[in-house]
Enzyme design. Structure first.
Site, PDB file in Angstrom:
ATOM      1  NE  ARG A 208      34.301  43.457  41.489  1.00 44.30           N
ATOM      2  CZ  ARG A 208      34.438  44.123  40.344  1.00 44.30           C
ATOM      3  NH1 ARG A 208      34.304  43.497  39.194  1.00 44.30           N
ATOM      4  NH2 ARG A 208      34.725  45.387  40.355  1.00 44.30           N
TER       5      ARG A 208
ATOM      6  CE  LYS B  78      33.709  52.980  43.448  1.00 43.33           C
ATOM      7  NZ  LYS B  78      32.900  51.866  42.956  1.00 43.33           N
TER       8      LYS B  78
ATOM      9  NE  ARG C 111      38.876  45.124  37.626  1.00 45.23           N
ATOM     10  CZ  ARG C 111      38.340  46.003  38.463  1.00 45.23           C
ATOM     11  NH1 ARG C 111      38.451  47.306  38.229  1.00 45.23           N
ATOM     12  NH2 ARG C 111      37.697  45.610  39.541  1.00 45.23           N
TER      13      ARG C 111
ATOM     14  NE  ARG D 158      35.194  47.482  35.083  1.00 44.69           N
ATOM     15  CZ  ARG D 158      34.899  47.876  36.339  1.00 44.69           C
ATOM     16  NH1 ARG D 158      34.812  49.160  36.612  1.00 44.69           N
ATOM     17  NH2 ARG D 158      34.684  47.008  37.287  1.00 44.69           N
TER      18      ARG D 158
ATOM     19  NE  ARG E  82      35.173  47.431  47.260  1.00 45.45           N
ATOM     20  CZ  ARG E  82      35.752  47.913  46.167  1.00 45.45           C
ATOM     21  NH1 ARG E  82      36.610  48.894  46.240  1.00 45.45           N
ATOM     22  NH2 ARG E  82      35.459  47.414  44.997  1.00 45.45           N
TER      23      ARG E  82
END
Ligand code: AMP
Length: 184
Positions: free
Chosen positions: A142, A13, A131, A125, A86
């Site tokens: 998540r 996204k 992160r 990632r 969300r």
């Protein structure tokens, strides 16, 4: 133009939102980015948010909705939402907010990607982004929260006849072209 981009963490996204917001000349509004910036700034809001993000948990709806109410009122030419809504509660609040602004959504686009690919993408990632929520353990959490809390948002927009789903697999350019076929 007002666009909502939906899809699980790791669906691409963020990458697609950057390209699309440039293409349509509308601001890219990522709630995750706004929250990470607040955390880095060390503001009182950032201190409240940090625990949720570090654990991979959703920030409470009331806090997120307040943040977005302010941000969206500031976007007369439209926006591209990435990471919001969300929860169904957030989607309902967005509907009310947009009604108040007399600003309907033009497109709700969902990027679909299978779960095993999502986990490997998030881990990859994490090596680059640093992160704190891109570890295997938090990524799995998540994703679980996504299926429980966020997948119903797609259903909410489906029931309103608003969702257009596209395959999120392929090169960045291929996926971008699928999105452009919808918006242009
Ligand atoms: P993202 O960058 O979109 O993957 O978001 C990273 C994290 O920010 C999420 O795991 C949540 O902790 C928090 N977050 C971002 N957007 C929202 C939202 N709309 N509602 C609740 N929490 C959010």
């Amino acid at each position: 133009m007002r666009i909502v981009l939906l899809g699980p963490p790791g669906a691409g996204k963020g990458t697609q939102a950057i390209l699309l917001s440039k293409h349509c000349s509308i601001p890219h509004i990522s709630t995750g980015e706004i929250m990470r910036a607040a955390i880095s700034s060390g503001s009182p809001l950032g201190k409240k948010l940090k625990g949720f993000l570090d654990k991979g948990e959703l920030v409470p709806d009331a806090l997120v909705i307040d943040l977005m109410r302010e941000r969206l009122a500031d976007c007369p030419a439209g926006f591209l939402l990435d990471g919001f809504p969300r929860t169904v509660e957030q989607a309902k609040s967005l509907d009310i907010l947009l009604e108040e602004l007399n600003a309907p959504l033009a497109h709700v686009i969902e990027l679909s990607v299978s779960e095993d690919i999502l986990i490997s993408r998030i881990k990859r990632r994490g090596k680059k982004s640093g992160r704190s929520d891109d570890t295997a353990e938090i990524a799995a959490k998540r994703l679980q929260i996504y299926w429980e809390e966020t997948a119903p948002v797609t259903k909410f927009y489906e029931d309103a006849g608003k969702v257009q789903k596209i395959d999120g697999l392929g090169t960045v350019e291929e996926v971008q072209q699928r999105i452009l076929n919808i918006v242009s």
